[in-house]
Structures are given as C-alpha cells and as structure tokens.
Design a protein around this motif. Structure first.
Motif, PDB file in Angstrom:
ATOM      1  N   MET A 188       9.513  -0.918  -9.462  1.00  0.00           N
ATOM      2  CA  MET A 188       9.965  -2.200  -8.917  1.00  0.00           C
ATOM      3  C   MET A 188       9.388  -2.448  -7.525  1.00  0.00           C
ATOM      4  O   MET A 188       9.041  -3.583  -7.184  1.00  0.00           O
ATOM      5  CB  MET A 188      11.491  -2.226  -8.866  1.00  0.00           C
ATOM      6  CG  MET A 188      12.166  -2.414 -10.204  1.00  0.00           C
ATOM      7  SD  MET A 188      11.797  -4.010 -10.973  1.00  0.00           S
ATOM      8  CE  MET A 188      12.548  -5.153  -9.822  1.00  0.00           C
ATOM      9  N   MET A 189       9.293  -1.415  -6.712  1.00  0.00           N
ATOM     10  CA  MET A 189       8.731  -1.572  -5.365  1.00  0.00           C
ATOM     11  C   MET A 189       7.298  -2.075  -5.428  1.00  0.00           C
ATOM     12  O   MET A 189       6.908  -2.976  -4.666  1.00  0.00           O
ATOM     13  CB  MET A 189       8.790  -0.241  -4.619  1.00  0.00           C
ATOM     14  CG  MET A 189      10.189   0.190  -4.205  1.00  0.00           C
ATOM     15  SD  MET A 189      10.289   1.953  -3.806  1.00  0.00           S
ATOM     16  CE  MET A 189       9.141   2.034  -2.422  1.00  0.00           C
TER      17      MET A 189
ATOM     18  N   VAL B  66       0.834  -1.205   0.000  1.00  0.00           N
ATOM     19  CA  VAL B  66       0.000   0.000   0.000  1.00  0.00           C
ATOM     20  C   VAL B  66       0.868   1.255   0.000  1.00  0.00           C
ATOM     21  O   VAL B  66       0.641   2.198  -0.768  1.00  0.00           O
ATOM     22  CB  VAL B  66      -0.957  -0.007   1.209  1.00  0.00           C
ATOM     23  CG1 VAL B  66      -1.681   1.326   1.331  1.00  0.00           C
ATOM     24  CG2 VAL B  66      -1.962  -1.149   1.082  1.00  0.00           C
ATOM     25  N   LEU B  67       1.897   1.263   0.843  1.00  0.00           N
ATOM     26  CA  LEU B  67       2.771   2.431   0.911  1.00  0.00           C
ATOM     27  C   LEU B  67       3.601   2.588  -0.364  1.00  0.00           C
ATOM     28  O   LEU B  67       3.922   3.712  -0.765  1.00  0.00           O
ATOM     29  CB  LEU B  67       3.685   2.324   2.131  1.00  0.00           C
ATOM     30  CG  LEU B  67       2.980   2.343   3.493  1.00  0.00           C
ATOM     31  CD1 LEU B  67       3.996   2.262   4.627  1.00  0.00           C
ATOM     32  CD2 LEU B  67       2.111   3.588   3.641  1.00  0.00           C
ATOM     33  N   SER B  68       3.942   1.473  -1.013  1.00  0.00           N
ATOM     34  CA  SER B  68       4.647   1.554  -2.300  1.00  0.00           C
ATOM     35  C   SER B  68       3.765   2.192  -3.365  1.00  0.00           C
ATOM     36  O   SER B  68       4.243   2.961  -4.209  1.00  0.00           O
ATOM     37  CB  SER B  68       5.088   0.160  -2.748  1.00  0.00           C
ATOM     38  OG  SER B  68       6.051  -0.378  -1.869  1.00  0.00           O
ATOM     39  N   LEU B  69       2.470   1.877  -3.330  1.00  0.00           N
ATOM     40  CA  LEU B  69       1.541   2.534  -4.248  1.00  0.00           C
ATOM     41  C   LEU B  69       1.458   4.033  -3.965  1.00  0.00           C
ATOM     42  O   LEU B  69       1.371   4.847  -4.899  1.00  0.00           O
ATOM     43  CB  LEU B  69       0.157   1.891  -4.131  1.00  0.00           C
ATOM     44  CG  LEU B  69       0.027   0.474  -4.700  1.00  0.00           C
ATOM     45  CD1 LEU B  69      -1.309  -0.144  -4.295  1.00  0.00           C
ATOM     46  CD2 LEU B  69       0.154   0.493  -6.226  1.00  0.00           C
ATOM     47  N   VAL B  70       1.513   4.404  -2.681  1.00  0.00           N
ATOM     48  CA  VAL B  70       1.537   5.828  -2.321  1.00  0.00           C
ATOM     49  C   VAL B  70       2.786   6.496  -2.884  1.00  0.00           C
ATOM     50  O   VAL B  70       2.724   7.596  -3.455  1.00  0.00           O
ATOM     51  CB  VAL B  70       1.475   5.989  -0.789  1.00  0.00           C
ATOM     52  CG1 VAL B  70       1.692   7.450  -0.396  1.00  0.00           C
ATOM     53  CG2 VAL B  70       0.146   5.486  -0.251  1.00  0.00           C
ATOM     54  N   VAL B  71       3.937   5.826  -2.748  1.00  0.00           N
ATOM     55  CA  VAL B  71       5.188   6.372  -3.277  1.00  0.00           C
ATOM     56  C   VAL B  71       5.117   6.492  -4.799  1.00  0.00           C
ATOM     57  O   VAL B  71       5.559   7.501  -5.372  1.00  0.00           O
ATOM     58  CB  VAL B  71       6.375   5.483  -2.849  1.00  0.00           C
ATOM     59  CG1 VAL B  71       7.640   5.870  -3.612  1.00  0.00           C
ATOM     60  CG2 VAL B  71       6.609   5.600  -1.354  1.00  0.00           C
ATOM     61  N   LEU B  72       4.562   5.483  -5.471  1.00  0.00           N
ATOM     62  CA  LEU B  72       4.423   5.562  -6.921  1.00  0.00           C
ATOM     63  C   LEU B  72       3.554   6.747  -7.322  1.00  0.00           C
ATOM     64  O   LEU B  72       3.866   7.463  -8.296  1.00  0.00           O
ATOM     65  CB  LEU B  72       3.819   4.252  -7.454  1.00  0.00           C
ATOM     66  CG  LEU B  72       3.569   4.201  -8.970  1.00  0.00           C
ATOM     67  CD1 LEU B  72       4.873   4.358  -9.746  1.00  0.00           C
ATOM     68  CD2 LEU B  72       2.870   2.897  -9.361  1.00  0.00           C
ATOM     69  N   TRP B  73       2.493   6.975  -6.591  1.00  0.00           N
ATOM     70  CA  TRP B  73       1.617   8.122  -6.873  1.00  0.00           C
ATOM     71  C   TRP B  73       2.389   9.436  -6.700  1.00  0.00           C
ATOM     72  O   TRP B  73       2.251  10.358  -7.510  1.00  0.00           O
ATOM     73  CB  TRP B  73       0.410   8.073  -5.956  1.00  0.00           C
ATOM     74  CG  TRP B  73      -0.539   9.223  -6.151  1.00  0.00           C
ATOM     75  CD1 TRP B  73      -0.684  10.323  -5.364  1.00  0.00           C
ATOM     76  CD2 TRP B  73      -1.471   9.386  -7.234  1.00  0.00           C
ATOM     77  NE1 TRP B  73      -1.656  11.159  -5.865  1.00  0.00           N
ATOM     78  CE2 TRP B  73      -2.147  10.606  -7.028  1.00  0.00           C
ATOM     79  CE3 TRP B  73      -1.800   8.624  -8.343  1.00  0.00           C
ATOM     80  CZ2 TRP B  73      -3.125  11.081  -7.885  1.00  0.00           C
ATOM     81  CZ3 TRP B  73      -2.776   9.083  -9.205  1.00  0.00           C
ATOM     82  CH2 TRP B  73      -3.431  10.294  -8.976  1.00  0.00           C
ATOM     83  N   GLN B  74       3.203   9.516  -5.660  1.00  0.00           N
ATOM     84  CA  GLN B  74       4.006  10.714  -5.452  1.00  0.00           C
ATOM     85  C   GLN B  74       5.041  10.895  -6.566  1.00  0.00           C
ATOM     86  O   GLN B  74       5.289  12.018  -7.022  1.00  0.00           O
ATOM     87  CB  GLN B  74       4.698  10.649  -4.085  1.00  0.00           C
ATOM     88  CG  GLN B  74       3.739  10.712  -2.907  1.00  0.00           C
ATOM     89  CD  GLN B  74       4.457  10.602  -1.576  1.00  0.00           C
ATOM     90  OE1 GLN B  74       5.644  10.279  -1.516  1.00  0.00           O
ATOM     91  NE2 GLN B  74       3.736  10.863  -0.489  1.00  0.00           N
TER      92      GLN B  74
END
Length: 686
Positions: free
Chosen positions: A92-93, A49-57
């Motif tokens: 990749m994350m 979930v947090l990786s998806l947040v980082v991808l969005w950022q």
C-alpha cells in the motif's frame, strides 16, 4: 537482509509529505509556485523511493512492529503512534506514494493557472501523509486518525473551488455520508476495546478465537459478527459501497487530479485495505463475510449500469470506480483477500491513468467535459489517446493487461465460494464484465473516434449539466485558444509524463505480480485465510499454471467473450449506427428514467431520510427542548416558584393580631404533633 526495518526510515516516509504540506500551505504565497510544487513533489518522491526500499526489505523477510510515541495511557489502555510494516502495508505504501507522485507532477501542468495553486499542493501532500499514517498503523487509534484525516482532506479538495455552489454541496455530501459510515466504524472499534482491552492489532488478533465464542449482550447474535459488520459499515462509507456510494459521483466537482488521487487509487481503497488487515476477525464470521459479499456484488453490477448513460467524461469513470470497488469488496467476502489487494493495486494504476487522461482531454477540449461534444481526438492528442486506450483495455480485463489477471481471479474466487449469496455474487461479477466493456468502449469511441463534434458544439463549452472543471472561473484562459478558433491540442509534458508512467504498470504489472502476490506466499503472516472453510484461494491455486496459460485459457471461458460482446455492441451503437442507442432508450424508457435518477437514491436521501431527520429534529426542538426543557423544567419551575411566592405574599398582612393568631395556631399544631394523644385530649377536657 536486515530482519527489521529502521524506524527512522519509516518516520521519514510518513512525515516528508507533511513537511511539504506545511511549507506549501503556510509559506507558499511567500516562496512562490515553483518552490511550493518543488517541495511537495520532492517530498512525495522521497517517500516513494524510500517506500520502494522498504518493499525490497520486506521481500527479503524484514518486518517491523513497534511504537514510536505513546500519546496517553488510561488505566491499562495505551494510546500510541506506531508502525506495522509487513507485506500488506509495504504494498500500500508503494501504491499510495507512486500514484501521489504522478499526480503531483501532473498537477504542475493541470493547475498552472489556478489562483489556489499553492493551497492545492498543500492539500494533496497532506492527504498523502494521512493515507500513509493509515496504512502504516499498528493500532486502531492511529488507523482511525488516518481514516478521519483523509476524510477531512477529501472534504477540502472536493470543495477546492469553494465559490461554486455545486462544489460546496458535493463536499458537504461526502462529509455527511462518510460520517454515517464512520459511526459504525467507531462502534466497531469501541467493541474491540471493550472486549479486548487493547487498541493494538497484535493483541486484538490474538484474542480473536475468544471473541468468536461470545454472544452480543441481549441478543443471540455472535459478538464477532456484530463487530465485523460495524467495521465494514465504515468501509462502506470510505470505499463507497451501496447504499453509502452516493457521495463519490458528486465528488467529481473537485479538480481532476483529485479524482485520480483520492477517488480512484487511494482513499476509496482504504476500506478494502482495512478489511484485509482485519482478516483474522472476518474469517471467524461467515455471516459478516456474506454481508460483505452481497453488498459488493450489488455495487459491482448496479453501479456499472449507471456508467452506461453518463455523458460527463469524469462521471463515467467515477461510476466505473464504484463498480470496481464492488469487485474488490466481493473478493473480500469470498475470503480472497490477496485477490482483492491485487485488484486494488492494478486498479490504482489504470484508474488513475484514466482519470488523468480524462483531465488531459478536458484541457485539450478547453474544459468541456461533455463526451457528446467530442469525437475524433485521436489525431489531435496521440499520447492521451494511446494511454487512455491502455487504461481502458486494462479496465475491461483484456488478456495480458493488468486488469485481466485481477478481475478474472475475482470472478473465479467468487465462483468457488460456498457462502450464502455466493450464487448471486458470481452472476453479478460475471455480468459486470459486459457492462464494464460497454461503458468503457462507449466512452473511448465517443471521445477519440468518429465525427469531430467539437466543431459544432463550441457554444456548449463550460456548460455541462453535471459539473465540470471550470477553470475559466478560476483564472484559466483556454491557453490562448479562443472559442472562435477552437482546436483540440495535446497537453504539456508535465501532464503526459504521468500518463506514460501509469500506462506501463497498467499494461504489465499483472503479468509479473500475479504469481508472487496470489500464490507465492507474499501476504503470508499479513493476511489470514482459513482455506479449509473458505476454499477460494486454494481453488485458484489449483487451477493456476502461469500468466500466459491463464491468458490463453480465458478464450474458452465466458468473461472474455462478454467483454468482447460489450466492445462490439459499443462499436455498433456509437460508431456504426448512432440511432441504435436512441431506439433502445425509447424502448426501455422506464429503465432509462430509473438509471438517469440513479435508482432514486439521492431522492430517498433528500426527501425521506433527510426529511425524516428534519422532522425528528423539529420534534426534539419543539417538543423536547422548547416544550419539556424550556417550557416545563425551566419556565415551569420558575412559574411554580412564582405561584408559591404569591401565596406566601398573601400571608404577610402587616397586622399584629393576625400574626398572634397564626402563632397560637402553630403552637396547637406542634402540640398535636409532639404531645401524646391521651394527654392532649385530657387537657382539652379539663
């Protein structure tokens, strides 16, 4: 949108799976199975979930490149733990954590009766942590740490059933072969440090133009060429490129979730990621790129041939993985790094899907893996059947499916390359389309259609020659289905849910991501490509007019018709006329023997390379250690001292007149040495 990313968020993403691994590994037996799988699955889900947040950022322009811990400083060389988060690492994350989350859920059902349940969850969570450290690193030291950590956990997982001799042999084989590749990798990192004085990516890439002007000492080779080839040798081991591919098929001795997590979607793609990350270096060496291009093409074509003759369901998919890794490597050699990463992403979804679906089939077949014992499973396992079909269509490059967009882009990119070896590479990746469709639909038809052969093969269950997930040897009981009343069955929802989750991106992710990933500047700043010298990406952009147009245009190009031909041949050979493959095998018996022996690569490794190493070791032991060190230096010096002592002992007679004579002789000698010659001679004359 923030211009930077909170480093605490990144630490949580990386460390959450480590916490889960520690809890399950150290306290799993005490806390119980439910707590173990809940903590590990929850921690990986949190990272996802947090990786998806980082991808969005990252999509909003945020980046992060910083140090979180300085481990050691030697002179001006700093050894640090840090994160580099850009479009490449963010992608990749998400891939690593999403596939890992699906595998964790799947494992709850698949390993339900295994006595090593908690240990297994600890291992796969530890692997996720190691892989995240690898892809998030901003320096070569952390990259190497993650690189070796995933290799170590892979060793543990391949040999998870350590009471089986074949599993122990397989994990040792994987460990040794990867050490060969890692030796080259260490040499490459050593050259980086020696000529740049830094381990940080940013510093090294800034000095790349200077490195391109240097010559490797004592040769006429360019330094950057040697450096890049050394780094690629590491990728050859980790990403199973010819001739360091031999470990991956044997790694199927591990449980099926491992095949999906490590040997299809994540660990084996570490080499692809690494070369993409090192694009600022590889772009300056056409020789290194040609080596990458040709070896990738060899792997793509010749490993695919081996998949056609396999009868173990997991090994067919394993050789498919080798072939697809060859596709990615070929794209790297053509300087189409974004295309390689695009195929890495799509392949992660549909290959993980195929492996997990194969595991579902194995469960439904009560742990028989021989496809010759299957057939007609479509009506018994409908969810497994439809998801397996989606994965197969994506793998074969069927228009509109995810694999179509990435594979066709690789074929077009290689065709646009002008590097030495590009002609062979273009032929290899194009011909591989037919081979891929042939072994994929052979597997599909033999497993899900035709005669229900399992009714006549009960006595063979659990006795496949190629290794199998023999759960019965580890506490599994066939789920209440005795062999006397054999009937296939659909898997529980914890197994089929991940199949559905993976089937969705396998079908549609290519349509939605091809434009931004390849032509929308997504990798800008993360990947460097000199389109003036290597025009593959520019050529792709000039001919791309949208995902629908690309799908329609495929009907007038050769690859699609080769895929259709492969499917038709498979249908005729295994559904219409089963005698046809037997006749072909008899007609081309020498070729079949060559393929059945896997090009004799294992034989060469065991009887030539290993035998040579043993001979060299025996020579160093007997000649060097026993002969020179022990025999000459240690024992020889002792014998010399003994001989001297024996001689001196003879002079100690105990008679006074003998000692007086010796003293007079000594005085004469000293006089002869220190008194002038004329004076001494005159003294004697008088």
């Amino acid at each position: 949108m923030a211009a930077t990313i909170n480093p605490t968020l990144l630490l949580v993403i990386a460390l959450a799976p480590l916490v889960g691994a520690i809890v399950a590994g150290l306290f799993g037996k005490t806390l119980g199975r439910v707590v173990s799988h809940s903590v590990t699955t929850g921690s990986v889900a949190l990272s996802c979930v947090l990786s998806l947040v980082v991808l969005w950022q990252v999509l909003g322009g945020a980046r992060y490149n910083g140090t979180v811990y300085t481990w050691m400083q030697v002179g001006s060389l700093q050894m640090q733990v840090g994160f580099l988060i850009d479009s490449l690492s963010a992608l990749m994350m998400v891939v690593v954590t999403f596939v890992s989350m699906c595998v964790h859920i799947y494992t709850i059902g698949y390993m339900a009766e295994d006595p090593g349940y908690e240990r297994f969850f600890a291992y796969i969570s530890l692997f996720t942590f190691s892989m995240l450290m690898l892809v998030m690193s901003n320096n070569f030291l952390q990259l190497f740490f993650g690189w070796e950590a995933v290799g170590l956990v892979s060793y543990l997982l391949i040999g998870f059933w350590y009471t089986r001799e074949s599993a122990v042999f397989a994990n040792l084989k994987a460990f040794v072969v990867n050490r060969v590749g890692d030796f080259g990798f260490v040499l490459g990192i050593g050259l980086v440090v020696a000529y740049t004085g830094s381990l940080n990516y940013t510093d090294v890439f800034a000095k790349a133009p200077e490195l391109a002007k240097l010559v490797f000492p004592g040769t006429d080779w360019m330094l950057l060429t040697v450096l890049c080839i050394c780094l690629f040798i590491g990728a050859m081991g980790k990403s199973a490129q010819f001739p360091l591919h031999v470990w991956l098929p044997d790694s199927m001795e591990g449980p099926t979730p491992i095949s999906a997590l490590i040997h299809a979607a994540t660990m084996v793609t570490a080499g692809i990621f690494m070369v993409s990350r090192m694009s600022p270096l590889f772009e300056l060496s056409d020789t290194a790129l040609s080596v990458v291009l040709v070896l990738g093409a060899i792997t793509a074509l010749f490993m695919g041939f081996l998949g056609v003759i396999q009868n173990d369901i997991k090994r067919v998919i394993a050789y498919s993985t080798l072939s697809q890794l060859g596709y990615m490597t070929t794209a790297l050699g053509a300087s189409a790094y974004p295309v390689a990463m695009f195929h890495l992403m799509t392949h992660a979804f549909f290959k993980a899907l195929l492996f997990l679906a194969a595991g579902s089939v194995i469960m439904g077949m009560h742990h028989d893996q021989d496809i010759r014992h299957m057939g007609g499973l479509r009506k018994y396992m409908p969810i497994t059947w439809i998801t397996f079909l989606i994965g197969s269509l994506a793998l074969c490059g069927t228009p509109l499916f995810s694999g179509f967009y990435s594979k066709d882009s690789i074929i077009d990119a290689v065709a646009a390359s002008h590097l030495p070896g590009a002609g062979f590479a273009s032929f290899a990746v194009t011909a591989s389309v037919f081979v891929t469709a042939l072994y994929s639909f052979r597997l599909y038809f033999l497993v899900f259609h035709g005669e229900e052969r399992f009714r006549h093969a009960v006595s063979h269950h659990g006795h496949d020659d190629h290794g199998h997930d023999d759960h019965a040897a580890h506490g599994h009981d066939d789920h209440g289905h005795g062999h006397g009343s054999f009937e296939p069955h659909e898997s529980p929802w914890v197994v089929t849910l991940p199949l559905v989750l993976l089937a969705i991106p396998s079908a549609v992710v290519g349509w939605f991501t091809i434009r931004p990933l390849l032509f929308g500047g997504y990798f800008q700043g993360a990947i460097v490509t000199n389109t003036a010298v290597h025009p593959a990406m520019a050529d792709l952009a000039a001919h791309f007019h949208g995902p629908l147009e690309m799908a329609l245009d495929s009907f007038v190009h050769l690859p699609l018709w080769l895929a259709i031909a492969g499917g038709v041949v498979a249908y005729y050979a295994y559904m219409v006329n089963p005698k046809f493959p037997v006749a072909v095998q008899r007609m081309f018996q020498p070729v079949y023997v060559l393929l059945d022996h896997k090009y004799y690569m294992d034989w060469i490794n065991e009887h030539v390379i290993a035998a040579g190493a043993r001979l060299l070791g025996r020579g160093l032991w007997q000649g060097g250690d026993a002969g020179i060190i022990d025999g000459l230096l240690v024992n020889g010096s002792a014998r010399l001292v003994g001989m001297g002592a024996a001689l001196v002992r003879r002079l100690q007679t105990g008679f006074i007149y003998y000692y007086a004579l010796a003293m007079i002789a000594g005085v004469v000698v000293f006089m002869w040495m220190f008194v002038p010659g004329k004076l001494l001679s005159g003294w004697f004359i008088r």
